[in-house]
Scaffold this active site. Structure first.
Site, PDB file in Angstrom:
ATOM      1  N   GLY A  31       4.849  13.176  20.113  1.00  0.00           N
ATOM      2  CA  GLY A  31       3.246  12.919  19.741  1.00  0.00           C
ATOM      3  C   GLY A  31       2.402  12.767  20.854  1.00  0.00           C
ATOM      4  N   ASP A  33       2.519  11.497  23.717  1.00  0.00           N
ATOM      5  CA  ASP A  33       3.435  10.721  24.488  1.00  0.00           C
ATOM      6  C   ASP A  33       4.243  12.073  25.186  1.00  0.00           C
ATOM      7  OD1 ASP A  33       4.924   9.403  26.705  1.00  0.00           O
ATOM      8  OD2 ASP A  33       5.921   7.993  25.406  1.00  0.00           O
TER       9      ASP A  33
HETATM   10  P1  ADP Z   1       2.134   5.794  18.172  1.00  0.00           P
HETATM   11  O1  ADP Z   1       3.441   5.811  18.540  1.00  0.00           O
HETATM   12  O2  ADP Z   1       1.572   4.708  19.240  1.00  0.00           O
HETATM   13  O3  ADP Z   1       2.006   6.111  16.471  1.00  0.00           O
HETATM   14  P2  ADP Z   1       1.796   9.003  18.578  1.00  0.00           P
HETATM   15  O4  ADP Z   1       1.506   9.535  19.681  1.00  0.00           O
HETATM   16  O5  ADP Z   1       2.839   9.042  17.535  1.00  0.00           O
HETATM   17  O6  ADP Z   1       1.742   7.773  19.195  1.00  0.00           O
HETATM   18  O7  ADP Z   1       0.356   9.079  17.429  1.00  0.00           O
HETATM   19  C1  ADP Z   1      -0.701   8.634  18.187  1.00  0.00           C
HETATM   20  C2  ADP Z   1      -2.020   9.225  17.494  1.00  0.00           C
HETATM   21  O8  ADP Z   1      -2.270  10.438  18.011  1.00  0.00           O
HETATM   22  C3  ADP Z   1      -1.774   9.773  15.607  1.00  0.00           C
HETATM   23  O9  ADP Z   1      -2.882   9.908  15.452  1.00  0.00           O
HETATM   24  C4  ADP Z   1      -1.239  11.412  16.325  1.00  0.00           C
HETATM   25  O10 ADP Z   1      -1.645  12.631  15.333  1.00  0.00           O
HETATM   26  C5  ADP Z   1      -2.037  11.800  17.387  1.00  0.00           C
HETATM   27  N1  ADP Z   1      -1.547  12.857  18.242  1.00  0.00           N
HETATM   28  C6  ADP Z   1      -0.690  13.158  19.048  1.00  0.00           C
HETATM   29  N2  ADP Z   1      -0.687  14.494  19.702  1.00  0.00           N
HETATM   30  C7  ADP Z   1      -1.987  14.169  20.146  1.00  0.00           C
HETATM   31  C8  ADP Z   1      -2.838  15.046  21.053  1.00  0.00           C
HETATM   32  N3  ADP Z   1      -1.623  16.026  21.499  1.00  0.00           N
HETATM   33  N4  ADP Z   1      -3.576  14.691  21.610  1.00  0.00           N
HETATM   34  C9  ADP Z   1      -4.565  13.976  20.133  1.00  0.00           C
HETATM   35  N5  ADP Z   1      -4.037  13.152  19.587  1.00  0.00           N
HETATM   36  C10 ADP Z   1      -2.494  13.047  19.059  1.00  0.00           C
END
Ligand code: ADP
Length: 175
Positions: A31, A33
């Site tokens: 995601g 990260d």
């Molecule tokens: P968590 O493990 O805290 O749930 P994630 O990274 O899996 O974190 O997802 C958190 C949110 O960020 C989700 O709504 C996902 O769709 C969104 N997301 C994923 N990649 C990106 C990005 N590059 N920029 C912004 N939002 C993102």
């Protein structure tokens, strides 16, 4: 402090600090990260490793936040915070609000004036999106007297943006 909702990829944000939805290991994940480490380059991971070797030997606790360099991103800092995994049996929302409040406090300590947040916990950690926005707004307003002028909530897609817009309009918080 103004709160703006935008749609897109948080790694494209030009702000003082970008908040990362990290995991406790601080050593990368999927995601947001994964995208931050891919685009920001190895300098971020290097500082995360150093944090694991010093202050956070057992990992960064859920609800806490810590800053590193932003590497090659168009920001000065990445603020790593660890959201709670959603649970239907247990109310973990104070921890989720804490992510926003603690990240904002770290941003303030750094002197950041603009900060971009993802919708923490709403991806792999399965927090329902609408409530994730409710908790985000409450958490941001739990941290008073901030010198941060602008918070950009970066929603990954148009549907999530529409949900966030609806929640913000219905909330007691004004822009
Ligand atoms: P968590 O493990 O805290 O749930 P994630 O990274 O899996 O974190 O997802 C958190 C949110 O960020 C989700 O709504 C996902 O769709 C969104 N997301 C994923 N990649 C990106 C990005 N590059 N920029 C912004 N939002 C993102």
């Amino acid at each position: 402090m103004r709160i703006e909702l935008v749609t897109g990829d948080i790694t494209a944000e030009q702000v003082d600090a970008i908040v990362n939805a990290a995991n406790s290991s601080l050593l990368g994940g999927g995601g947001v990260d994964g995208a931050i480490h891919r685009k920001g380059g190895p300098a971020i991971l290097e500082e995360c490793r150093a944090l694991r070797a010093s202050r956070y030997g057992r990992g960064l606790p859920v609800g806490q936040a810590v800053a590193t360099t932003a590497g090659r991103l168009c920001a000065r800092w990445v603020i790593h915070t660890v959201g709670p995994v959603f649970s239907a049996d247990e109310d973990r929302s104070p921890l989720l609000r804490g992510c926003y409040a603690r990240s904002l406090a770290v941003a303030e300590g750094l002197g950041a004036r603009t900060v971009a947040f993802p919708l923490i916990s709403s991806g792999v950690y399965r927090w329902p999106k609408e409530d994730a926005v409710v908790q985000a707004l409450a958490g941001l307003h739990d941290e008073p007297a901030t010198t941060v002028e602008q918070v950009r909530m970066v929603l990954f897609d148009a549907d999530t943006h529409a949900v966030a817009e609806r929640v913000l309009r219905a909330s007691e918080y004004t822009r």
